[in-house]
Design a protein around this motif. Structure first.
Motif, short mmCIF file in Angstrom:
data_model
loop_
_atom_site.label_atom_id
_atom_site.label_comp_id
_atom_site.label_asym_id
_atom_site.label_seq_id
_atom_site.Cartn_x
_atom_site.Cartn_y
_atom_site.Cartn_z
N UNK A 129 0.82 -1.21 0.00
CA UNK A 129 0.00 0.00 0.00
C UNK A 129 0.86 1.26 0.00
N UNK A 130 2.09 1.15 0.44
CA UNK A 130 3.00 2.29 0.31
C UNK A 130 4.45 1.84 0.34
N UNK A 131 5.28 2.74 -0.08
CA UNK A 131 6.71 2.44 -0.13
C UNK A 131 7.47 3.74 0.06
N UNK A 132 8.73 3.61 0.40
CA UNK A 132 9.58 4.80 0.51
C UNK A 132 11.02 4.40 0.19
N UNK A 133 11.76 5.38 -0.24
CA UNK A 133 13.18 5.16 -0.54
C UNK A 133 14.04 5.75 0.56
N UNK A 134 15.03 5.00 0.95
CA UNK A 134 15.97 5.49 1.95
C UNK A 134 17.36 5.52 1.35
N UNK A 135 18.08 6.56 1.68
CA UNK A 135 19.36 6.78 1.05
C UNK A 135 20.38 7.23 2.11
N UNK A 136 21.46 6.51 2.19
CA UNK A 136 22.54 6.89 3.10
C UNK A 136 23.80 7.13 2.28
N UNK A 137 23.95 8.35 1.77
CA UNK A 137 25.04 8.63 0.83
C UNK A 137 26.43 8.44 1.44
N UNK A 138 26.53 8.56 2.75
CA UNK A 138 27.84 8.40 3.39
C UNK A 138 28.42 7.02 3.16
N UNK A 139 27.53 6.03 3.04
CA UNK A 139 27.98 4.65 2.90
C UNK A 139 27.61 4.08 1.54
N UNK A 140 26.63 4.70 0.89
CA UNK A 140 26.15 4.18 -0.39
C UNK A 140 24.99 3.21 -0.25
N UNK A 141 24.35 3.20 0.92
CA UNK A 141 23.19 2.31 1.12
C UNK A 141 21.95 2.94 0.50
N UNK A 142 21.24 2.12 -0.28
CA UNK A 142 20.00 2.59 -0.91
C UNK A 142 18.95 1.50 -0.78
N UNK A 143 17.88 1.81 -0.06
CA UNK A 143 16.85 0.81 0.16
C UNK A 143 15.49 1.34 -0.25
N UNK A 144 14.65 0.45 -0.74
CA UNK A 144 13.24 0.76 -0.89
C UNK A 144 12.48 -0.18 0.04
N UNK A 145 11.65 0.38 0.88
CA UNK A 145 10.87 -0.43 1.81
C UNK A 145 9.41 -0.39 1.38
N UNK A 146 8.80 -1.56 1.32
CA UNK A 146 7.39 -1.69 0.94
C UNK A 146 6.59 -2.15 2.14
N UNK A 147 5.43 -1.56 2.32
CA UNK A 147 4.56 -2.03 3.40
C UNK A 147 3.14 -2.20 2.88
N UNK A 148 2.46 -3.17 3.48
CA UNK A 148 1.03 -3.30 3.26
C UNK A 148 0.38 -3.04 4.60
N UNK A 149 -0.34 -1.91 4.65
CA UNK A 149 -0.99 -1.51 5.90
C UNK A 149 -2.45 -1.93 5.85
N UNK A 150 -2.90 -2.63 6.89
CA UNK A 150 -4.27 -3.11 6.95
C UNK A 150 -5.22 -2.05 7.48
N UNK A 151 -6.51 -2.41 7.53
CA UNK A 151 -7.55 -1.47 7.93
C UNK A 151 -7.37 -0.98 9.37
N UNK A 152 -6.74 -1.79 10.20
CA UNK A 152 -6.57 -1.41 11.61
C UNK A 152 -5.21 -0.79 11.86
N UNK A 153 -4.62 -0.20 10.82
CA UNK A 153 -3.31 0.43 10.97
C UNK A 153 -2.26 -0.57 11.45
#
Ligand code: ZN
Length: 156
Positions: free
Chosen positions: A30-54
């Motif tokens: 249901x949503x995703x975000x990108x995380x970036x740590x340029x100091x180390x070169x880490x790049x992640x995309x995290x995906x979540x599926x959030x249900x009706x009850x949060x």
């Protein structure tokens, strides 16, 4: 591998780093975000599926980075699945303090097992540069569940 970093690597970090759990792109996220740590070169995309009850019905990630950032993302996705967003927020707060070597104080009993798992990553407190690697996945899921889309460790 640098010597000081080697101390930080424990079997569990190596295992998660090499065989990350939940390393995939769920179609029904249901949503995703990108995380970036340029100091180390880490790049992640995290995906979540959030249900009706949060609650987090599913969490997964893709990307690349150092063993610590990948291991942390792997452990994080394992831990947050089945939790409420408010619980993830609380755990992130605790974990962030652990990584920075700050006093955590009283923690809810329900988090006992999770905190024990996260303890292996708290060795980063001796290496300030590595704190950003360890917390990147948490910052990123925080952004995903709260509707921001990109986080950069620059402003952490
Ligand atoms: Zn890193």
């Amino acid at each position: 591998m640098e010597d000081d970093i080697r101390e930080l690597y424990q079997e569990v970090i190596l295992d998660h780093g090499k065989n990350p759990r939940n390393f995939r792109h769920p179609e029904d996220a249901t949503s995703e975000a990108n995380g970036n740590n340029p100091l180390c070169g880490d790049k992640l995309t995290v995906f979540v599926k959030v249900g009706a009850c949060q609650n987090i019905e599913d969490a997964a990630f893709e990307g690349r980075g150092c063993a610590i950032s990948v291991a942390s993302a792997s452990m994080m996705t394992d831990i947050v699945i089945g939790k409420k967003i408010s619980e993830v927020d609380a755990l992130f707060g605790i974990f962030h303090k652990m990584c920075k070597g700050e006093e955590v104080g009283e923690t809810p009993e329900k988090f006992e097992d999770d905190i024990e798992k996260l303890m292996v990553l708290s060795g980063v407190k001796q290496f300030p540069m590595r704190v950003k690697c360890a917390t990147l996945a948490w910052h990123t899921i925080n952004a995903a569940v709260h509707g921001e889309h990109t986080v950069s460790s620059d402003n952490q």
